[in-house]
Design a protein around this motif. Structure first.
Motif, PDB file in Angstrom:
ATOM      1  N   GLN A  76       0.834  -1.207   0.000  1.00  0.00           N
ATOM      2  CA  GLN A  76       0.000   0.000   0.000  1.00  0.00           C
ATOM      3  C   GLN A  76       0.870   1.261   0.000  1.00  0.00           C
ATOM      4  N   HIS A  79       2.488   1.750  -3.337  1.00  0.00           N
ATOM      5  CA  HIS A  79       1.471   2.209  -4.283  1.00  0.00           C
ATOM      6  C   HIS A  79       1.248   3.711  -4.112  1.00  0.00           C
ATOM      7  N   CYS A  91       3.620  -7.346  -3.744  1.00  0.00           N
ATOM      8  CA  CYS A  91       2.326  -8.053  -3.793  1.00  0.00           C
ATOM      9  C   CYS A  91       2.541  -9.531  -4.085  1.00  0.00           C
ATOM     10  N   LEU A 113      -5.136  -5.451  -4.715  1.00  0.00           N
ATOM     11  CA  LEU A 113      -4.213  -4.338  -4.972  1.00  0.00           C
ATOM     12  C   LEU A 113      -3.405  -4.608  -6.224  1.00  0.00           C
TER      13      LEU A 113
END
Length: 119
Positions: A76, A79, A91, A113
């Motif tokens: 996260q 990202h 990921c 994601l």
């Protein structure tokens, strides 16, 4: 002085997350405390400091490579930093780890994601 211009500071800009300093103290005593690294990363995320969050969460998975939730938080953060290739790699690794651990919710979140990342 400009008329109509206002400086608006959020609470986070005035006072950083109160969890950060205590967690740094714990890590000064035990730099291998994976829970403290994770907590520090999440505290930085709460503050919107994704660069520091990524550093702390990367250290968390270095200390404990099986910490599924740390992979998701790290992904996260990457990202948010628009570091898409790194995010994709984390990921993939996180999906492997969380699947092996039986952490179905983390696996699902990582897959969502990863699927949302630009090609």
């Amino acid at each position: 002085m400009c008329r109509g211009a206002a400086i608006v500071l959020t609470r986070r800009e005035i006072m950083p997350n109160p969890r950060i300093e205590p967690l740094k103290k714990v890590l000064a005593i035990d730099p291998n405390d994976d829970v403290a690294w994770f907590g520090l990363g999440k505290a930085y995320m709460d503050d919107g400091n994704f660069e520091e969050a990524a550093k702390a969460l990367r250290q968390c998975v270095t200390v404990k490579p099986t910490y599924s939730a740390a992979y998701f938080a790290l992904a996260q953060s990457l990202h948010k930093l628009n570091r898409i290739d790194e995010c994709r790699t984390i990921c993939a690794t996180g999906i492997e780890v969380s699947t092996k651990n039986g952490d179905a919710m983390v696996t699902k979140n990582l897959e969502m994601l990863k699927g949302a990342l630009p090609s």
